[in-house]
Design an enzyme around this catalytic site. Structure first.
Site, PDB file in Angstrom:
ATOM      1  N   CYS A 130      -2.206   3.750  -2.288  1.00  0.00           N
ATOM      2  CA  CYS A 130      -2.467   3.292  -0.925  1.00  0.00           C
ATOM      3  C   CYS A 130      -2.312   1.992  -0.303  1.00  0.00           C
ATOM      4  O   CYS A 130      -2.704   1.048  -0.861  1.00  0.00           O
ATOM      5  CB  CYS A 130      -4.166   3.401  -1.174  1.00  0.00           C
ATOM      6  SG  CYS A 130      -5.211   2.962   0.701  1.00  0.00           S
ATOM      7  N   CYS A 133      -4.893  -0.293   1.240  1.00  0.00           N
ATOM      8  CA  CYS A 133      -6.144  -0.559   0.244  1.00  0.00           C
ATOM      9  C   CYS A 133      -5.351  -1.927  -0.258  1.00  0.00           C
ATOM     10  O   CYS A 133      -5.814  -2.945  -0.424  1.00  0.00           O
ATOM     11  CB  CYS A 133      -6.282   0.232  -0.748  1.00  0.00           C
ATOM     12  SG  CYS A 133      -6.642   1.794  -0.202  1.00  0.00           S
ATOM     13  N   ASP A 134      -3.944  -1.734  -0.702  1.00  0.00           N
ATOM     14  CA  ASP A 134      -3.457  -2.815  -1.551  1.00  0.00           C
ATOM     15  C   ASP A 134      -2.119  -3.623  -1.029  1.00  0.00           C
ATOM     16  O   ASP A 134      -1.792  -4.536  -1.626  1.00  0.00           O
ATOM     17  CB  ASP A 134      -2.841  -1.914  -2.874  1.00  0.00           C
ATOM     18  CG  ASP A 134      -3.920  -1.319  -3.650  1.00  0.00           C
ATOM     19  OD1 ASP A 134      -5.333  -1.866  -3.676  1.00  0.00           O
ATOM     20  OD2 ASP A 134      -3.705  -0.371  -4.331  1.00  0.00           O
TER      21      ASP A 134
END
Ligand code: NAP
Length: 305
Positions: A130, A133-134
């Site tokens: 992701c 997300c990261d």
């Protein structure tokens, strides 16, 4: 006891809840992560009717809100087992055991893994599934995105804005992503597309430091230094807990047609978890409506409600 238990709060599950509640049935949704499903990580939606330019997060929250306003109950818990043998359908979860007259399984699909050496070892330490997300952990660094579909191009586009360099690695020489996505990505000067290429190994010590890449056209290998690998190679079903109760196809998707009936009385499926040609928001929403309507019809006939 509820009328309908819905497993999964993605587009299919939330749409099923809206239709179920509007049919006068009580719906309880189980979600193990956050509402919205896969789309929650998409920066913008461009192909859902009437939703041009809305972020996946905003869309997810609006849909979640709509389902709750219609009266659906939500449990943030994981479904770990089922018993569909009786008239009442039993669902075992981390929040306890629940029963309903009907169940709609809308659990989506899990992210597919490359399966190369180092992928599992470095998950969370440079291997991610992701970018939104990261990605921020790798701001200013060199990263790779694996895949040739919509997700890979979206992730690469996002990372190109915050990373120093982005490699897009695809195993073939044609992409499944839309041409507009490909054209947009190649306009980024810091993106290099490597076709016919597969990662043989992800290397590092405490975190990822390089990949070994194989060119499938000429069989040559090269080691590329980088800090992260974002895997965006599609989805695969995660239907193990249902396999003895409901018919799955050879790939593990529920073998149900457009009417969303599984063949097990009182059990319906909706969205990406169902065998189908096109997995999109619009088809997930369509399934949610069809499954809830079929469940309502079943409950009316079976229980006279
Ligand atoms: P996808 O369309 O299934 O594409 C998967 C990609 O990964 C393909 O390029 C595939 O290569 C490659 N791949 C599969 N297994 C691989 C492996 N083991 N090693 C290396 N590469 C592998 O998946 P997706 O991009 O996640 O999209 C899933 C669905 O969501 C699609 O229907 C997509 O249209 C939709 N989606 C839509 C949007 C949007 O509209 N905004 C955004 C994201 C996703 P091959 O081509 O060689 O098989």
């Amino acid at each position: 006891m509820d009328d309908i238990i819905i497993i999964g709060a993605g587009t299919a599950g939330l749409t099923a809840a809206i239709y179920g509640q509007r049919a006068g049935l009580s719906c309880r949704i189980f979600e193990r992560y956050a509402p919205g499903g896969q789309i929650v990580n998409s920066p913008t939606i461009e192909n859902y009717p009437g939703m041009y330019g809305v972020s996946g997060y905003d869309y997810s929250m609006a849909l979640f809100d709509q389902a709750q306003k219609c009266g659906a109950a939500v449990e943030f818990a994981e479904v770990t087992g089922i018993d569909f043998s009786g008239e009442n359908k039993k669902v075992i979860t981390t929040a306890g055991d629940f029963e309903a007259k009907a169940v709609i399984i809308a659990n989506g699909a899990a992210r597919r893994k490359i399966g190369c050496k180092g992928e599992e070892e470095f998950e969370g330490r440079g291997v991610s599934y992701c970018a939104t997300c990261d990605g921020n952990f790798f701001r200013g660094k060199t990263v790779a995105v694996v895949g040739g579909g919509e997700s890979a191009f979206e992730e690469a586009e996002y990372l190109a804005k915050i990373c120093d360099k982005v490699y897009l690695i695809h195993r073939r020489d044609v992409f499944t992503a839309a041409k507009t996505a490909v054209d947009s990505l190649v306009r980024n000067k810091n993106v290099t597309i490597l076709k016919n290429s597969v990662i043989e190994e992800i290397k590092g010590s405490s975190a990822v430091s390089s990949i070994v890449l194989k060119n499938r056209a000429n069989q040559s290998t090269a080691e590329i230094p980088l800090s992260a690998v974002f895997v965006a190679i599609g989805l695969s079903p995660d239907n193990g807990i249902y396999k003895d109760a409901v018919k799955l196809d050879e790939q593990g998707y529920f073998d149900a047609a457009e009417d969303c009936k599984t063949g097990v009385e009182g059990v319906f499926v909706a969205g990406d978890t169902r065998k189908k040609q096109l997995r999109q928001l619009v088809t997930a929403a369509s399934d949610g409506a069809a499954a809830a309507t079929a469940a309502a019809d079943y409950i009316r006939k079976k229980f006279g409600k």
